[in-house]
Design a protein around this motif. Structure first.
Motif, PDB file in Angstrom:
ATOM      1  N   CYS A  54      -4.386   2.020  -7.942  1.00 43.55           N
ATOM      2  CA  CYS A  54      -3.142   1.272  -8.163  1.00 43.55           C
ATOM      3  C   CYS A  54      -2.264   1.226  -6.916  1.00 43.55           C
ATOM      4  O   CYS A  54      -1.447   0.309  -6.773  1.00 43.55           O
ATOM      5  N   LEU A  55      -2.423   2.187  -6.021  1.00 43.42           N
ATOM      6  CA  LEU A  55      -1.648   2.189  -4.779  1.00 43.42           C
ATOM      7  C   LEU A  55      -2.183   1.180  -3.754  1.00 43.42           C
ATOM      8  O   LEU A  55      -1.447   0.766  -2.857  1.00 43.42           O
ATOM      9  N   GLN A  56      -3.448   0.799  -3.867  1.00 47.03           N
ATOM     10  CA  GLN A  56      -4.084  -0.037  -2.853  1.00 47.03           C
ATOM     11  C   GLN A  56      -3.396  -1.391  -2.631  1.00 47.03           C
ATOM     12  O   GLN A  56      -3.191  -1.774  -1.474  1.00 47.03           O
ATOM     13  N   PRO A  57      -3.036  -2.165  -3.668  1.00 45.21           N
ATOM     14  CA  PRO A  57      -2.377  -3.462  -3.384  1.00 45.21           C
ATOM     15  C   PRO A  57      -1.061  -3.315  -2.632  1.00 45.21           C
ATOM     16  O   PRO A  57      -0.800  -4.060  -1.679  1.00 45.21           O
ATOM     17  N   ALA A  58      -0.240  -2.364  -3.043  1.00 47.64           N
ATOM     18  CA  ALA A  58       1.044  -2.172  -2.357  1.00 47.64           C
ATOM     19  C   ALA A  58       0.814  -1.706  -0.924  1.00 47.64           C
ATOM     20  O   ALA A  58       1.507  -2.153   0.006  1.00 47.64           O
ATOM     21  N   THR A  59      -0.157  -0.833  -0.735  1.00 42.02           N
ATOM     22  CA  THR A  59      -0.476  -0.348   0.610  1.00 42.02           C
ATOM     23  C   THR A  59      -0.931  -1.499   1.496  1.00 42.02           C
ATOM     24  O   THR A  59      -0.528  -1.584   2.662  1.00 42.02           O
ATOM     25  N   GLY A  60      -1.740  -2.386   0.953  1.00 46.63           N
ATOM     26  CA  GLY A  60      -2.201  -3.556   1.715  1.00 46.63           C
ATOM     27  C   GLY A  60      -1.047  -4.460   2.130  1.00 46.63           C
ATOM     28  O   GLY A  60      -1.015  -4.964   3.256  1.00 46.63           O
ATOM     29  N   ARG A  61      -0.098  -4.656   1.233  1.00 50.23           N
ATOM     30  CA  ARG A  61       1.067  -5.491   1.564  1.00 50.23           C
ATOM     31  C   ARG A  61       1.916  -4.843   2.649  1.00 50.23           C
ATOM     32  O   ARG A  61       2.385  -5.524   3.564  1.00 50.23           O
ATOM     33  N   TRP A  62       2.117  -3.530   2.549  1.00 53.22           N
ATOM     34  CA  TRP A  62       2.901  -2.833   3.579  1.00 53.22           C
ATOM     35  C   TRP A  62       2.198  -2.898   4.928  1.00 53.22           C
ATOM     36  O   TRP A  62       2.843  -3.047   5.963  1.00 53.22           O
ATOM     37  N   ARG A  63       0.857  -2.776   4.914  1.00 52.56           N
ATOM     38  CA  ARG A  63       0.101  -2.861   6.170  1.00 52.56           C
ATOM     39  C   ARG A  63       0.241  -4.248   6.790  1.00 52.56           C
ATOM     40  O   ARG A  63       0.413  -4.379   8.005  1.00 52.56           O
ATOM     41  N   MET A  64       0.154  -5.289   5.961  1.00 50.54           N
ATOM     42  CA  MET A  64       0.300  -6.653   6.484  1.00 50.54           C
ATOM     43  C   MET A  64       1.694  -6.862   7.060  1.00 50.54           C
ATOM     44  O   MET A  64       1.851  -7.467   8.128  1.00 50.54           O
ATOM     45  N   LEU A  65       2.717  -6.383   6.367  1.00 55.55           N
ATOM     46  CA  LEU A  65       4.083  -6.516   6.874  1.00 55.55           C
ATOM     47  C   LEU A  65       4.236  -5.794   8.202  1.00 55.55           C
ATOM     48  O   LEU A  65       4.818  -6.340   9.149  1.00 55.55           O
ATOM     49  N   LEU A  66       3.691  -4.597   8.294  1.00 57.77           N
ATOM     50  CA  LEU A  66       3.775  -3.838   9.545  1.00 57.77           C
ATOM     51  C   LEU A  66       3.048  -4.549  10.673  1.00 57.77           C
ATOM     52  O   LEU A  66       3.551  -4.617  11.799  1.00 57.77           O
ATOM     53  N   ILE A  67       1.894  -5.122  10.395  1.00 60.52           N
ATOM     54  CA  ILE A  67       1.142  -5.851  11.421  1.00 60.52           C
ATOM     55  C   ILE A  67       1.910  -7.077  11.886  1.00 60.52           C
ATOM     56  O   ILE A  67       2.025  -7.328  13.093  1.00 60.52           O
ATOM     57  N   VAL A  68       2.458  -7.840  10.947  1.00 60.71           N
ATOM     58  CA  VAL A  68       3.192  -9.062  11.301  1.00 60.71           C
ATOM     59  C   VAL A  68       4.417  -8.724  12.153  1.00 60.71           C
ATOM     60  O   VAL A  68       4.654  -9.344  13.202  1.00 60.71           O
ATOM     61  N   VAL A  69       5.189  -7.732  11.728  1.00 59.48           N
ATOM     62  CA  VAL A  69       6.399  -7.373  12.477  1.00 59.48           C
ATOM     63  C   VAL A  69       6.029  -6.790  13.840  1.00 59.48           C
ATOM     64  O   VAL A  69       6.702  -7.066  14.848  1.00 59.48           O
ATOM     65  N   SER A  70       4.941  -6.031  13.913  1.00 59.03           N
ATOM     66  CA  SER A  70       4.513  -5.473  15.201  1.00 59.03           C
ATOM     67  C   SER A  70       4.063  -6.574  16.159  1.00 59.03           C
ATOM     68  O   SER A  70       4.402  -6.533  17.354  1.00 59.03           O
ATOM     69  N   VAL A  71       3.331  -7.553  15.655  1.00 62.77           N
ATOM     70  CA  VAL A  71       2.894  -8.671  16.511  1.00 62.77           C
ATOM     71  C   VAL A  71       4.102  -9.481  16.962  1.00 62.77           C
ATOM     72  O   VAL A  71       4.176  -9.896  18.135  1.00 62.77           O
ATOM     73  N   CYS A  72       5.047  -9.721  16.063  1.00 59.45           N
ATOM     74  CA  CYS A  72       6.264 -10.449  16.449  1.00 59.45           C
ATOM     75  C   CYS A  72       7.042  -9.684  17.517  1.00 59.45           C
ATOM     76  O   CYS A  72       7.531 -10.282  18.490  1.00 59.45           O
ATOM     77  N   THR A  73       7.142  -8.366  17.364  1.00 60.01           N
ATOM     78  CA  THR A  73       7.849  -7.558  18.351  1.00 60.01           C
ATOM     79  C   THR A  73       7.130  -7.591  19.693  1.00 60.01           C
ATOM     80  O   THR A  73       7.770  -7.721  20.748  1.00 60.01           O
ATOM     81  N   ALA A  74       5.812  -7.482  19.675  1.00 58.39           N
ATOM     82  CA  ALA A  74       5.049  -7.512  20.927  1.00 58.39           C
ATOM     83  C   ALA A  74       5.163  -8.872  21.608  1.00 58.39           C
ATOM     84  O   ALA A  74       5.330  -8.950  22.838  1.00 58.39           O
ATOM     85  N   THR A  75       5.098  -9.939  20.833  1.00 60.34           N
ATOM     86  CA  THR A  75       5.241 -11.286  21.403  1.00 60.34           C
ATOM     87  C   THR A  75       6.639 -11.478  21.988  1.00 60.34           C
ATOM     88  O   THR A  75       6.797 -12.005  23.094  1.00 60.34           O
ATOM     89  N   GLY A  76       7.641 -11.060  21.237  1.00 59.63           N
ATOM     90  CA  GLY A  76       9.014 -11.157  21.737  1.00 59.63           C
ATOM     91  C   GLY A  76       9.232 -10.307  22.979  1.00 59.63           C
ATOM     92  O   GLY A  76       9.926 -10.729  23.916  1.00 59.63           O
TER      93      GLY A  76
END
Length: 123
Positions: free
Chosen positions: A21-43
């Motif tokens: 049951c933790l897996q879907p929420a964990t996947g969403r948090w991982r995607m959010l972290l990846i997106v924000v990290s890529v945006c920060t690196a690009t910026g």
């Protein structure tokens, strides 16, 4: 079967269910972290290659690059909110269970399945 084995099976079923049951929420948090990290690196890349960055003050250069500033603040806010714990929550649960189960000569894998270890021979 004895009640001991039934209890073990119930514990294993509940543990696997909880980790699953933790897996879907964990996947969403991982995607959010990846997106924000890529945006920060690009910026950050755009901020560093801008020739104006060296000529103006630090705060003025941040003001001139709002994408980097906002994404960096968001990333810092996510870490203060505990995203690093949410990303690895199933692993934390499994590791804590392994610690407790070691007392009973058992372990579990990352999905919550119990691993019964052979009994040590006492001489």
């Amino acid at each position: 079967m004895t009640s001991f084995y039934l209890d073990l099976k119930a514990f294993e079923r509940r543990l696997t269910e909880y980790i699953h049951c933790l897996q879907p929420a964990t996947g969403r948090w991982r995607m959010l972290l990846i997106v924000v990290s890529v945006c920060t690196a690009t910026g950050a890349w755009n901020w560093l290659i801008d020739p104006e960055t060296q000529k103006v003050s630090f705060f003025t250069s941040l003001w001139n690059h709002p994408f980097f500033t906002i994404s960096c603040i968001t990333l810092i806010g996510l870490f203060f909110a505990g995203i690093h714990k949410r990303v690895v929550a199933p692993s934390i649960i499994a590791a804590r269970c392994r610690t407790v189960l070691a007392e009973y000569n058992m372990s579990c894998d990352d999905t919550g399945k119990l691993i019964l270890k052979p009994r040590p021979h006492v001489q």
